[in-house]
Scaffold this active site. Sequence first.
Site, short mmCIF file in Angstrom:
data_model
loop_
_atom_site.label_atom_id
_atom_site.label_comp_id
_atom_site.label_asym_id
_atom_site.label_seq_id
_atom_site.Cartn_x
_atom_site.Cartn_y
_atom_site.Cartn_z
N CYS A 112 0.85 -1.19 0.00
CA CYS A 112 0.00 0.00 0.00
C CYS A 112 0.88 1.25 0.00
O CYS A 112 2.02 1.22 0.46
CB CYS A 112 -0.87 0.03 1.24
SG CYS A 112 -1.81 -1.49 1.46
N ARG A 141 2.17 1.13 -5.99
CA ARG A 141 2.31 0.26 -4.82
C ARG A 141 1.03 -0.50 -4.49
O ARG A 141 1.03 -1.37 -3.64
CB ARG A 141 2.69 1.11 -3.60
CG ARG A 141 4.13 1.52 -3.64
CD ARG A 141 4.46 2.27 -2.38
NE ARG A 141 5.86 2.07 -2.06
CZ ARG A 141 6.30 1.18 -1.19
NH1 ARG A 141 5.46 0.41 -0.54
NH2 ARG A 141 7.58 1.07 -0.96
N GLY A 156 0.46 -3.25 5.81
CA GLY A 156 0.92 -4.42 6.55
C GLY A 156 -0.26 -5.29 6.95
O GLY A 156 -1.37 -5.14 6.45
N GLU A 180 12.06 -15.40 -17.09
CA GLU A 180 11.73 -13.97 -16.97
C GLU A 180 10.75 -13.55 -18.07
O GLU A 180 9.81 -12.79 -17.84
CB GLU A 180 13.03 -13.15 -17.01
CG GLU A 180 12.87 -11.66 -16.99
CD GLU A 180 12.18 -11.11 -15.74
OE1 GLU A 180 11.95 -11.87 -14.79
OE2 GLU A 180 11.86 -9.91 -15.75
N LYS A 210 7.14 -11.99 -17.31
CA LYS A 210 6.72 -10.68 -17.85
C LYS A 210 5.42 -10.83 -18.63
O LYS A 210 4.51 -10.02 -18.51
CB LYS A 210 7.78 -10.12 -18.79
CG LYS A 210 8.99 -9.53 -18.13
CD LYS A 210 8.70 -8.15 -17.59
CE LYS A 210 9.64 -7.77 -16.46
NZ LYS A 210 9.52 -8.53 -15.24
#
Length: 617
Positions: free
Chosen positions: A2, A27, A101, A490, A494
């Site tokens: 967050c 975020r 959290g 990878e 992606k």
Amino acid sequence: MCGIVGYVGKQKATPLILEGLKRLEYRGYDSAGVVVLQGGKFDVAKKIGRVANLEKEVAQHHLSGTYGMGHTRWATHGGVTDANAHPHVSSDGAIALIHNGVIENYAKIKKFLLTKGYSFKSETDTEVLCNLIAYHYAKEPLATNGDSRFVESVRRTLRHAEGTYGIVVMALDAPGELVTARKGSPLILGLGDGESLVASDVSAIVSRTQSVVYLKDGEIAHLTPKNFSITTLGSDAVEPVIDTVTWSIADSEMGEHAHFMEKEIFEQPIALENAMRGRFSEDGSTAQFGGLNISAGEFRTIERFMFCACGTALHACMVTEHLIESFARIPVECDYASEFRYRNAPLIPNTLFFVMSQSGETIDTLAAMREAKRKGFKVLAVNNVVGSTIAREADGGIYQHVGPEVGVASTKAFTSQLLIGAMLALYIGRMRDLSFGSGVRYVTALKGAPDLVRKTLLQAPHIREIAKRIAKYHDMLFLGRLSLFPIALEGALKMKEISSLHAEGYPAAEMKHGPIALISDQCPSVFLVPSGEIVNKIISSMQEIKSRKGPIIAIVSEGVELPAGLADETILIPECHEAVLPIVASIPVQLLSYYVAVERKCDVDKPRNLAKSVTVE
Ligand code: F6R
């Protein structure tokens, strides 16, 4: 996960908070909210969806206060609803809280608070914490160490909270004050001119000030417009260290690009130059690092390396494993940080630990690092964010120096981790049996990497055309061998994360042990085909796919001749040194997933369900 931003000062808080939230949206972007204290009451606006939705909601309110806080959420407890969005206000109306959290013992605390008459509107652990602060606040605890009743009630609450938190708290009868505390979730204090800020990430506050204090776990800060003080959960005063942020707001802006991911892909030549600057020895035969905090003598006693990381960073570790084993001939083990932290791995003495983490805040990587340290091992970190928790707790390390990475899908941070891994392999190799001449050739190759990446980026229009043709599929395979196997992983990661197209990465030869069952004209395979001894083996794997009508996209080193008609699409990459090959081969897989995502109209910088920097378990 967050995003958090708080402000106390002379300006209207809401526009500043909204600007900060937009910068933090990467975020977490399930919902967003803001609260300001004005006219003796908390005025709250919150809305599911993006910060843009919150902006519309805010327009309905008249949030004119000069202190407040805001939050972008990535849901943990409770679904994505307006009620579950932060900020939360206690049922007695005295306390407002935002939180990043997970409070693990929230159910027990909630039961207790219900017996005390507190009530709840949401399903969140945050609202429970908020009411517990209100409970302690109402009991008027005696302040210790000269702290206010406000700080003391937060401290008492946190002594009962199990789990992780980065919180900012406001109290109705303490206008102009913010209390903030952390355990396991990053928080940074910003010290401006007659104003103070707090945020989960520097990017939210760097437009107001470059003077910052990185809060540590177990610390509580009290902020007013002109002052701040820090104490511990145990009431001890803390002498703060004020740092200066070295990058500016322009570094975290998109410029002329359509997405941050595109900007960061095209920034890679410069990012690589920054990551290698000043890091080669004068004789040009090895690498040098300033902050390892471990002597050459100590390095020579190392018999094994252990690398822990998550996601893309783990793929960079896997390439590093290959290069250290090839060039320094020392065994290396890589592990998912999330597994290592619980599996109680037997560790031989003389093992040197590395963690890799762009953000330096990934909770699993941090926990793996702490576990290794607890067992008495030194841990070094490869990390991009100066002052991050991992950077501070590591015994030494190497900064990536590639500036803020905002796109949720890691690109420039990944290739700079590959570069640093390659430099480490050289550094360790030169302490052992790698000759001066081989070292010089290696250094020359690494110095040439940015130009080879520039050259590969010129393929973007061609890759865009290929992307248009493959965007219609639902499943894909990415196949590579040796140092390009992690690049296949990878590529698949992606493709999954930003294009929502199901993709798997495999060692090319392993494909026939199961995944070949998926092959049909509806499942394309991307093959990574370098030059060298392995090429004929890879061509055999390609034939096996071709004979089952699987479309093939070949990412091929210049000079490799594929049998005519074997590949349906070909992307050429420059021929290069083994240490540079994974970096160069990453570019087409990044561009391919980016253009497929654009073609499929996906939200490239904010992919479904994801968030940058995973600070919960
Ligand atoms: C994928 C991606 C993630 C991160 C992982 C670790 O594009 O970005 O897989 O690599 O969450 O993050 P850091 O490197 O910040 O520890």
